[in-house]
Design an enzyme around this catalytic site. Structure first.
Site, mmCIF file in Angstrom:
data_model
loop_
_atom_site.group_PDB
_atom_site.id
_atom_site.type_symbol
_atom_site.label_atom_id
_atom_site.label_comp_id
_atom_site.label_asym_id
_atom_site.label_seq_id
_atom_site.Cartn_x
_atom_site.Cartn_y
_atom_site.Cartn_z
ATOM 1 N N PRO A 2 1.005 -1.120 0.065
ATOM 2 C CA PRO A 2 -0.032 -0.002 -0.353
ATOM 3 C C PRO A 2 0.763 1.483 0.200
ATOM 4 C CG PRO A 2 -0.909 -1.408 1.108
ATOM 5 C CD PRO A 2 0.453 -2.079 1.061
ATOM 6 N N GLU A 3 0.318 1.949 -0.838
ATOM 7 C CA GLU A 3 1.018 3.558 -0.763
ATOM 8 C C GLU A 3 0.289 4.498 -0.543
ATOM 9 O OE1 GLU A 3 3.041 3.508 -4.981
ATOM 10 O OE2 GLU A 3 3.097 1.887 -4.991
ATOM 11 N N LYS A 58 2.939 7.109 4.327
ATOM 12 C CA LYS A 58 2.374 5.962 4.813
ATOM 13 C C LYS A 58 2.164 5.468 6.057
ATOM 14 C CE LYS A 58 5.587 4.216 0.093
ATOM 15 N NZ LYS A 58 6.108 3.039 -0.426
ATOM 16 N N ARG A 262 13.202 -3.589 -8.497
ATOM 17 C CA ARG A 262 11.349 -3.429 -8.676
ATOM 18 C C ARG A 262 11.018 -3.375 -10.090
ATOM 19 N NH1 ARG A 262 12.846 -0.273 -4.197
ATOM 20 N NH2 ARG A 262 11.812 -0.025 -1.933
#
Length: 273
Positions: A2-3, A58, A262
């Site tokens: 989650p960002e 976050k 990533r």
């Protein structure tokens, strides 16, 4: 993971429902998380009144009337949801807060990379959040600020905008999407960006994050808000996760590369600079 939009969505879904409630019981189910649960979590939150629910980067933060705050990071698969009084405990429920309205606030994390701590409210910024950069929507995020941060950096711009010491909350999904909107190649060195590119990038980051928040975040697998509802920004993704598909702007093929392990997605036609 989650960002910012997901945590902002979580905050928005919980804030009005939690403020004013009292935590009447705290149950710590297991301590074999990556960040172990402290017994103080229960003693420092029990019988407290919830004053506010907010976000920093976050992190979800819940402030209590005893000058302590709860800090929650969802990690890879964490969920922080409101459940009814007759809720049946699930396998990966790690913390259960019984609320004064009969509902339960549940911290669930299948992969156990999340964290949940209690901390003195007045020390949060000084000792826990002190290394964080500025918020994307802050007036402090200006051409001058970002130019100063980038001018000596010879690493890819995608890595730089994901650095929480520079700008908080721009994770992998939204970095790819923002760079596509700004028409900047993700491999371009930060110190090579022109002033107009930096300004376009700031605007793109804000535009993408705003649209994602409006859509309730992005659910690829695990994320749900406090009401157990998924995010729908997935339907608006222009490049992320679309390797081999046509660019929605120019019909060129979306390419996938790696940055620091990533996945990065971009369009070689739109993002030529």
């Amino acid at each position: 993971m989650p960002e910012l939009p997901e945590v902002e969505t979580l905050k928005n879904s919980l804030k009005d429902k939690l403020i004013g409630l009292i935590i009447e019981n705290v149950e710590l189910k297991r301590d074999n998380l990556r960040y172990k649960l402290s017994p103080l979590l229960a003693t420092e939150t029990l019988n407290t009144n919830i004053l506010d629910v907010r976000r920093r980067a976050k992190y979800l933060i819940i402030d209590f009337n005893n000058d302590y705050s709860l800090i929650v990071h969802l990690g890879m698969s964490g969920r922080f949801t409101l459940q009814s009084a007759n809720y049946k405990t699930q396998k990966h429920d790690h913390v259960i807060f019984d609320l004064s309205n009969g509902e339960k606030l549940i911290f669930n994390d299948t992969r156990r990379f999340g964290m949940i701590y209690s901390f003195k409210t007045d020390l949060l910024e000084k000792e826990f959040l002190n290394d964080l950069g500025i918020e994307p929507f802050s007036d402090l995020l200006t051409l001058e600020y970002l130019k100063d941060k980038l001018q000596t950096k010879k690493i890819p711009i995608k890595n730089l905008i994901m650095d929480n010491r520079v700008i908080v909350g721009v994770g992998n999904i939204y970095a790819s999407e923002s760079l596509h909107l700004a028409r900047i190649h993700p491999d371009k060195s930060g110190n090579n960006l022109r002033d107009d590119e930096i300004e376009n990038l700031i605007k793109a980051i804000r535009d993408v994050l705003t649209k994602a928040i409006t859509a309730g975040g992005t659910t690829l697998k695990d994320f749900v808000n406090g009401d157990n509802k998924p995010g729908y920004f997935t339907k608006q993704l222009k490049v992320y996760g679309r390797e081999g598909q046509s660019c929605l702007s120019c019909s060129s093929t979306i390419i996938k590369i790696k940055h620091s392990g990533r996945s990065t997605f971009y369009c070689k036609t739109c993002q030529y600079s």
